[in-house]
Write a protein that holds these residues in place. Structure first.
Motif, PDB file in Angstrom:
ATOM      1  N   ALA A  52       0.841  -0.898   0.140  1.00 53.35           N
ATOM      2  CA  ALA A  52      -0.109  -0.038  -0.291  1.00 53.35           C
ATOM      3  C   ALA A  52       0.573   1.217   0.039  1.00 53.35           C
ATOM      4  N   ASP A  53       2.164   1.446   0.912  1.00 53.60           N
ATOM      5  CA  ASP A  53       3.187   2.196   0.421  1.00 53.60           C
ATOM      6  C   ASP A  53       3.813   2.513  -1.120  1.00 53.60           C
ATOM      7  N   PHE A  54       3.369   2.063  -1.671  1.00 47.71           N
ATOM      8  CA  PHE A  54       4.212   1.812  -3.211  1.00 47.71           C
ATOM      9  C   PHE A  54       3.613   3.073  -4.012  1.00 47.71           C
ATOM     10  N   GLY A  55       5.645   3.666  -3.672  1.00 52.46           N
ATOM     11  CA  GLY A  55       5.779   5.102  -4.859  1.00 52.46           C
ATOM     12  C   GLY A  55       5.952   5.900  -3.589  1.00 52.46           C
ATOM     13  N   LEU A  56       5.451   5.376  -2.055  1.00 49.91           N
ATOM     14  CA  LEU A  56       6.121   6.883  -1.409  1.00 49.91           C
ATOM     15  C   LEU A  56       7.402   7.099  -1.034  1.00 49.91           C
ATOM     16  N   ILE A  57       8.073   7.921  -0.362  1.00 47.79           N
ATOM     17  CA  ILE A  57       9.459   8.093   0.790  1.00 47.79           C
ATOM     18  C   ILE A  57       9.411   8.506   2.015  1.00 47.79           C
ATOM     19  N   ARG A  58      10.577   7.236   2.422  1.00 45.01           N
ATOM     20  CA  ARG A  58      10.501   8.050   4.157  1.00 45.01           C
ATOM     21  C   ARG A  58      11.208   9.109   4.212  1.00 45.01           C
ATOM     22  N   TRP A  59      10.862   9.840   4.577  1.00 46.61           N
ATOM     23  CA  TRP A  59      11.676  10.953   5.421  1.00 46.61           C
ATOM     24  C   TRP A  59      13.546  10.868   5.249  1.00 46.61           C
ATOM     25  N   ALA A  60      13.667   9.577   6.707  1.00 52.75           N
ATOM     26  CA  ALA A  60      14.580   9.044   6.570  1.00 52.75           C
ATOM     27  C   ALA A  60      15.528   8.159   7.683  1.00 52.75           C
ATOM     28  N   PRO A  61      16.320   7.006   6.666  1.00 51.21           N
ATOM     29  CA  PRO A  61      16.935   6.059   7.487  1.00 51.21           C
ATOM     30  C   PRO A  61      15.995   5.190   8.871  1.00 51.21           C
ATOM     31  N   ASP A  62      15.880   6.296   9.822  1.00 54.12           N
ATOM     32  CA  ASP A  62      15.927   6.441  11.278  1.00 54.12           C
ATOM     33  C   ASP A  62      13.909   6.439  11.107  1.00 54.12           C
ATOM     34  N   SER A  63      13.199   6.735  10.089  1.00 56.54           N
ATOM     35  CA  SER A  63      11.899   7.159  10.290  1.00 56.54           C
ATOM     36  C   SER A  63      11.466   6.305   9.634  1.00 56.54           C
ATOM     37  N   ASN A 114       5.624   8.353  -7.671  1.00 57.44           N
ATOM     38  CA  ASN A 114       5.402   9.539  -6.592  1.00 57.44           C
ATOM     39  C   ASN A 114       4.590  10.495  -6.476  1.00 57.44           C
ATOM     40  N   ILE A 115       4.183  10.661  -6.754  1.00 61.62           N
ATOM     41  CA  ILE A 115       2.719  11.412  -7.154  1.00 61.62           C
ATOM     42  C   ILE A 115       1.662  11.213  -6.857  1.00 61.62           C
ATOM     43  N   VAL A 116       1.685   9.465  -7.754  1.00 59.90           N
ATOM     44  CA  VAL A 116       0.009   8.851  -7.449  1.00 59.90           C
ATOM     45  C   VAL A 116      -0.208   8.529  -6.474  1.00 59.90           C
ATOM     46  N   ALA A 117       1.111   7.768  -5.763  1.00 61.13           N
ATOM     47  CA  ALA A 117       1.193   7.453  -4.160  1.00 61.13           C
ATOM     48  C   ALA A 117       0.423   8.640  -3.436  1.00 61.13           C
ATOM     49  N   ASN A 118       1.156   9.939  -3.670  1.00 64.65           N
ATOM     50  CA  ASN A 118       0.781  10.988  -2.764  1.00 64.65           C
ATOM     51  C   ASN A 118      -0.954  10.847  -2.918  1.00 64.65           C
ATOM     52  N   TYR A 119      -1.384  11.176  -4.652  1.00 69.73           N
ATOM     53  CA  TYR A 119      -2.908  11.622  -4.352  1.00 69.73           C
ATOM     54  C   TYR A 119      -3.927  10.613  -4.101  1.00 69.73           C
ATOM     55  N   ARG A 120      -3.015   8.768  -4.139  1.00 68.04           N
ATOM     56  CA  ARG A 120      -4.683   8.433  -3.436  1.00 68.04           C
ATOM     57  C   ARG A 120      -4.533   7.898  -2.206  1.00 68.04           C
TER      58      ARG A 120
END
Length: 883
Positions: free
Chosen positions: A375-386, A420-426
């Motif tokens: 479900a998190d496909f396309g999203l980007i984690r803020w940092a390695p430890d987050s 990345n755009i669509v992951a945020n949009y959905r």
């Protein structure tokens, strides 16, 4: 670094106003020749006798003279002064100033300690009107010895305030920093005040007032020389200094070269340091502050990422620690700045860095979620430890990627950019808003949960920029839902301004974040209303733009602030916070406001051609060029931009209450990326929208949409539609609906869509304990046969039909004639859930304006499980029929 600072210090000094020691009692120094005060006072040729030890200085001092015993061993070693030296000084009538002493006559002196959140505060009237009581002074990395003094002139205390301790010193633990000995002519500094150039004590005018007081105390009746010095770290240009023709181009190059000179670009030879520091506990993963990279290390080329920047803490040697975090946003957004610098002057290494940073982020870092089955496909984690998934983080990467791809003429990132755009949009709710998510929750709940959620967050800092990506993608694909959901969210956000906006560090930055999105809304849907919204934001910001171009920070209502200024001394330094304490403090925030507003203004002018936006951007550009950091002593700071700038003092100053990103922070990407980016766009006479207009990202749209937005997953219940003469006409509400049930704003009342018999249906506007009053402008006079409104009754959740509905018409919008009053056919609350259309038929009236008033029943009736509490009134459509 310390040796280099001392070697370069001579270049940072300007002599006192006199060439020889002023008449009056002699002034004797006990210090080494590298002491800041001694160098400042002798730089222009003035001569003072100097000795290496306190005993020598006192023995050779003329009767009645003043002696400064300065702390050569600071902060590692206190200043030893023998008791007989104090006795001899008293016998000769000397006045002594001593720093960081090991011992004092008749007083107990404690062991040295280092300040934490304490700042220096003026505690007396000794400094005159130039430095009044409760003024705050930045004595960075202050080490002091504990001493009990009843009437100190300066203290170290944890206090809130911009440059004044607004909550005073009562009930605060205050440690004396400067005081007079109760029995001897002895002025004691428990710290090293004479470190003011090296340690970058600030503001400069405050330190001048401190030294005026000390020098005149040492020689009563004698005017102190006017001390002046060039700070070791300072703005590149003075406020009114003429700028060279290529000033902006120089600023761009220096701003980009800073990444290498500061060793922010990680090199493979020391990439392991990033992990080693965490393993050894040197860097706390939750607050990754550690030693700045060694300047002897080689600089990287982006293949191993870029560090976050510098922390706001300033050490006693004037250096600053680094933030050892490979953040996704800082890395992604930096790429565009490097690509633009390469476009500007053909610098091939910058071109390689731009490409390498995006490759590292999307393909090597592990921060990008690349599994289509999750479900998190396309999203980007803020940092390695987050595990945090911020839309306001991803959008900065998205904007940078689209621009970098255009400049480098490549489509290598098109698919991941689209994902990345669509992951945020959905994961954006039905109203167009999206909250911060985290990996665990998204995997647990599925993206569909967020797609259908009734999320509403009136916080442009977190919402506004991601909307620009949806508008851009709509322009490339023509996919109408991108525009519909985004336009609705923007409409709701602007309707909520300013009273319901949740501001982060200040409301000014929220306005600044709206500029880009509103400019791009004009690009895809150019309406007078949309241009008016853009102008409204710019007008509010221009009222706070100083003559020098700085945009002054501003607070909203404190109750609506997430990171408000501390409201007590105890709150200082506990959370993220504003740079100002109250509206009017003359500070510009380059981390949260000026940088993002700069891009917004640039794109607003390109979208509209309005001179106002160009004027504001021109002035802001000149300000940003002027305040770029210049430092020979600290080459790893040279070319950077600090977060805070006091444009009245023309100095880096602000409240350092923010526990993570305070006044002297330098942030990769946020400031160090966007400021050079916009300066370069201006130099190249291009804007981000036009730069990326030929993107071929739409080639991947159908394939991506089928995977990420399958029709059977995104389809919401289709509302029942109704045609009538008031469809999409302007409508005004006397009172806003409850923010929990806002539908799509007032326009929902005339959008032709009816809600179902479910209070969670997004079509309903809810009024809690309040009446409805709506006025519709039909645009022209017309014959009206039927007036009606659709309501919800759902007694189980406290939603009841109105007591009555009054319909009125008017020719001019001022004088209304009531043409009908309608009551429901059953007592409110008897059945449901159901919808009810209350209508007045066979009216045969004429008018341009229609007013509808629906009376809430007030309190829930006896027998209801919440009897006595306010009832809800839900409405979704007002209908006007001509026949």
């Amino acid at each position: 670094m310390i040796t280099a600072c001392l070697t370069l210090l001579a270049a940072c000094l300007i002599s006192p106003a006199v060439a020889d020691e002023a008449p009056g009692p002699a002034l004797i120094f006990c210090c080494n020749t590298e002491n800041d005060l001694y160098r400042v006072m002798t730089a222009g040729g003035a001569t003072y006798r100097r000795f290496d030890t306190p005993a020598e200085a006192v023995a050779n001092a003329p009767q009645g003279s003043g002696v400064l015993i300065l702390a050569d061993g600071y902060p590692h070693k206190t200043t030893p002064i023998a008791p007989e030296t104090f006795e001899q000084a008293a016998g000769k009538g000397l006045r002594l100033f001593v720093e960081f002493p090991s011992a004092l006559p008749g007083m107990e002196v404690g062991s040295p300690r280092r300040v934490g959140l304490e700042r220096a505060v003026v505690a007396s009237d000794a400094f005159g009107p130039e430095l009044p009581r409760l003024r705050i002074v930045g004595i960075h990395d202050c080490h002091f010895v504990a001493a009990d003094a009843s009437e100190p002139h300066l203290v170290a205390a944890r206090v809130a305030g911009f440059d004044t301790a607004v909550f005073g010193l009562d009930n605060v633990k205050a440690h004396p920093l400067l005081f007079e000995h109760p029995e001897l002519p002895l002025l004691v500094s428990t710290t090293k005040l004479s470190q003011f150039v090296t340690a970058r004590y600030t503001p400069q005018d405050a330190m001048q007032a401190v030294w005026t007081m000390v020098l005149e105390w040492l020689r009563p009746g004698t005017k102190a020389p006017e001390l002046a010095w060039t700070p070791a770290v300072r703005p590149t240009y003075a406020r009114d200094e003429p700028l060279p023709p290529d000033a902006a181009r120089q600023a761009i190059v220096r701003g980009i070269d800073w990444h290498s000179s500061a060793r922010m670009l990680v090199h493979e030879s020391w990439a392991e340091k990033y992990h080693e520091y965490r393993r050894r506990g040197i860097v706390n993963p939750r607050d990754p502050i550690g030693p700045a990279p060694d300047l002897a290390w080689p600089a990287g080329d982006g293949r191993h990422g870029v560090l976050e920047g510098f922390s706001s803490r300033i050490h006693y040697d004037g250096s600053q620690p680094a933030r050892w975090w490979l953040r996704s946003d800082s890395n992604g957004e930096s790429a565009l700045a490097f690509a633009l610098r390469a476009e500007l002057d053909g610098h091939e290494p910058s071109r390689r860095v731009a490409a390498n940073l995006l490759d590292w982020l999307y393909f090597q870092s592990g921060l990008y979620h690349n599994d289509p089955g999750r479900a998190d496909f396309g999203l980007i984690r803020w940092a390695p430890d987050s595990g945090s998934l911020y839309a306001d983080n991803d959008i900065k990467i998205i904007l940078s990627c689209m621009g970098t791809a255009a400049l480098l003429e490549t489509d290598r990132w098109d698919e991941v950019l689209l994902q990345n755009i669509v992951a945020n949009y959905r994961t954006t709710g039905v109203f167009g808003f999206r909250n911060t998510l985290n990996d665990a929750a998204v995997r647990r709940d599925g993206w569909q949960h967020y797609w259908r959620a009734r999320t509403i967050t009136y916080a442009p800092h977190y919402q506004a920029w991601i909307w620009s990506a949806y508008l851009w993608l709509y322009d490339k694909t023509g996919y109408e839902p991108l525009l519909e959901r985004t336009r609705n969210a923007i409409r709701m956000m602007m309707a909520a301004y300013p009273d319901r906006w949740r501001w982060t560090n200040g409301i000014q930055q929220e306005r600044g974040r709206m500029l880009l999105t509103l400019a791009w809304l004009v690009r895809v849907d150019d309406r007078p209303e949309h241009r008016a919204w853009l102008r409204q934001m710019a007008d509010a910001m221009e009222r706070s733009q100083a003559a020098c171009g700085a945009i002054r920070e501003e607070l909203g209502a404190l109750a609506m602030g997430r990171y408000r200024p501390p409201q007590s001394n105890a709150e200082y330094g506990r959370n993220e916070a504003s740079l100002i304490q109250e509206c009017g403090d003359p500070v510009a925030d380059l981390l949260y406001t000026c940088n993002f507003a700069f891009l917004g203004l640039h794109e607003a002018y390109a979208a509209t051609g309005e001179p106002q936006y160009r004027r504001m951007a021109d002035r802001l550009a000149e300000f940003l060029v002027r305040v770029q950091v210049r430092s020979e002593a600290h080459p790893n700071l040279d070319g950077g931009w600090f977060r805070a700038f006091d444009y009245n003092r023309w100095d880096y100053w602000g409240s350092n209450a923010d526990h993570g990103w305070g006044a002297w922070a330098i942030e990769v990407g946020w400031t160090q990326g966007w400021v050079p980016t916009v300066l370069a766009l201006r130099e190249l006479d291009v804007n981000l929208w036009d730069l990326t207009k030929d993107s071929r990202i739409a080639r991947h749209w159908e394939k991506t949409r089928a995977v990420m937005l399958p029709e059977d997953e995104i389809r919401l219940p289709e509302p029942k539609r109704v045609e009538h003469a008031a469809h999409e006409k302007p409508v005004a509400l006397a009172s806003a609906p409850d923010p929990r049930y806002p539908a799509f704003g007032a326009a929902s009342l005339v959008d032709g869509r009816l809600g179902g018999a479910d209070h969670t249906d997004p079509e309903w506007l809810g009024f809690h304990g309040m009446d409805l009053e709506a006025t519709i402008d039909l645009g022209e006079p017309m014959k009206i046969q039927t007036l009606g409104a659709n309501f919800l009754q759902s007694p189980g959740v406290g939603v009841l039909l109105p007591k009555r509905v009054e319909f009125a018409v008017s020719a001019d919008g001022e004088r209304f004639e009531v043409v009908a009053t309608v009551e429901p056919d059953a007592a409110p609350g008897e059945d449901g859930p159901r919808t009810a259309k209350l209508e007045a038929k066979a009216l045969r009236v004429q008018g341009r304006y229609v007013r509808v008033r629906a009376a809430n029943v007030g309190a829930l009736p006896a027998g209801h499980r919440a009897a006595g509490r306010p009832a809800w009134l839900f409405v979704d459509e007002i209908m006007v029929h001509q026949n």
